[in-house]
Scaffold this motif. Structure first.
Motif, PDB file in Angstrom:
ATOM      1  N   HIS A 101       0.834  -1.193   0.000  1.00  0.00           N
ATOM      2  CA  HIS A 101       0.000   0.000   0.000  1.00  0.00           C
ATOM      3  C   HIS A 101       0.872   1.247   0.000  1.00  0.00           C
ATOM      4  N   PRO A 102       0.582   2.221  -0.854  1.00  0.00           N
ATOM      5  CA  PRO A 102       1.443   3.407  -0.970  1.00  0.00           C
ATOM      6  C   PRO A 102       1.674   4.134   0.347  1.00  0.00           C
ATOM      7  N   ARG A 103       0.641   4.267   1.168  1.00  0.00           N
ATOM      8  CA  ARG A 103       0.825   4.994   2.417  1.00  0.00           C
ATOM      9  C   ARG A 103       1.694   4.221   3.401  1.00  0.00           C
ATOM     10  N   ALA A 104       1.483   2.923   3.467  1.00  0.00           N
ATOM     11  CA  ALA A 104       2.330   2.103   4.340  1.00  0.00           C
ATOM     12  C   ALA A 104       3.764   2.092   3.832  1.00  0.00           C
ATOM     13  N   ARG A 105       3.932   2.030   2.513  1.00  0.00           N
ATOM     14  CA  ARG A 105       5.273   2.041   1.931  1.00  0.00           C
ATOM     15  C   ARG A 105       5.964   3.374   2.225  1.00  0.00           C
ATOM     16  N   ALA A 106       5.208   4.469   2.127  1.00  0.00           N
ATOM     17  CA  ALA A 106       5.773   5.769   2.458  1.00  0.00           C
ATOM     18  C   ALA A 106       6.169   5.839   3.932  1.00  0.00           C
ATOM     19  N   ARG A 107       5.350   5.258   4.809  1.00  0.00           N
ATOM     20  CA  ARG A 107       5.671   5.265   6.232  1.00  0.00           C
ATOM     21  C   ARG A 107       6.932   4.445   6.500  1.00  0.00           C
ATOM     22  N   ARG A 109       9.432   4.008   4.524  1.00  0.00           N
ATOM     23  CA  ARG A 109      10.561   4.821   4.075  1.00  0.00           C
ATOM     24  C   ARG A 109      10.823   5.968   5.041  1.00  0.00           C
ATOM     25  N   GLN A 110       9.740   6.521   5.614  1.00  0.00           N
ATOM     26  CA  GLN A 110       9.911   7.571   6.620  1.00  0.00           C
ATOM     27  C   GLN A 110      10.661   7.025   7.829  1.00  0.00           C
ATOM     28  N   PHE A 167       3.715  -3.118   9.931  1.00  0.00           N
ATOM     29  CA  PHE A 167       2.606  -3.093   8.978  1.00  0.00           C
ATOM     30  C   PHE A 167       1.963  -4.478   8.935  1.00  0.00           C
TER      31      PHE A 167
END
Length: 219
Positions: A101-107, A109-110, A167
């Motif tokens: 999921h893009p938001r989980a993937r962004a998190r 990376r954060q 996640f």
């Protein structure tokens, strides 16, 4: 997810991962675990960073940043562990290193970026030598203690869902977070039981243990 568009050519030759000779770099560990989790064949070349081996002309020609880890895949070389993990996920099949999921993937990376750029006093006073060579007796300075409390607060919030991973499934960010927590846990510093259990579970992964069990020279 892997895509075949605009990808650099790879070869049948095993990839080569440059790491530090003490096998203590958290970033080399992250890249090593990423390769293991993807089930990829690779060789290891250990560099004596204390002797400046990473500044040698031959290595400088391979590693743009002259740091470890650096991954060599055919005629392509790449340094920086998070970039290596993203490259492996985009090029090779197998278990994903980052969430779908893009938001989980962004998190994820954060979390990786934060662990690499913040908490400096903690990283200095509880270096990964604590993790791989043994604890130190000196207490945390006020600045390092504050950093430890920030780490605990952030990790507690990230894991407030009660799951075993950050996640829905394991990701490479779990390894990076567990290693940071273990700087405190394995030194006997303050840690909540919940976070200690999380870090212990991450540490038990075969890919992680393969790194932990590497033979290391004496300090």
């Amino acid at each position: 997810m892997p895509s075949d568009r605009n990808l650099p050519a790879t070869t049948d030759q095993a990839m080569l991962l440059y790491v530090d000779s003490q096998f203590a770099s958290p970033y080399a560990m992250s890249a090593f675990v990423a390769l293991k989790e993807k089930g990829l064949s690779f060789d290891i070349e250990a560099l004596d960073l204390g002797a400046g081996a990473n500044q040698a002309p031959a290595y400088a020609a391979l590693s743009l940043t002259r740091r470890v880890p650096t991954l060599v895949d055919g005629d392509f070389s790449l340094s920086e562990s998070s970039a290596i993990a993203e490259y492996l996920d985009e090029v090779f099949p197998g278990p994903l290193l980052f969430p779908r999921h893009p938001r989980a993937r962004a998190r994820a990376r954060q979390v990786q970026a934060w662990l690499r750029t913040d908490l400096g006093p903690l990283r200095q006073e509880r270096s990964t030598e604590v993790v791989f060579y043994g604890p130190v007796s000196r207490p945390l300075s006020p600045a390092a203690f504050d950093a430890s409390q920030k780490l605990i607060a952030v990790a507690t919030k990230l894991l407030s869902h009660g799951g075993d991973h950050l996640f829905d499934q394991w990701s490479i960010a779990d390894v990076d977070l567990a290693l940071m927590l273990n700087r405190l846990i394995l030194n006997g510093d303050e840690m909540s039981p919940r976070l200690a259990r999380y870090a212990k579970a991450q540490w038990a992964r075969p890919s992680v243990q393969h790194w932990v069990q590497q033979p290391r020279p004496a300090l």
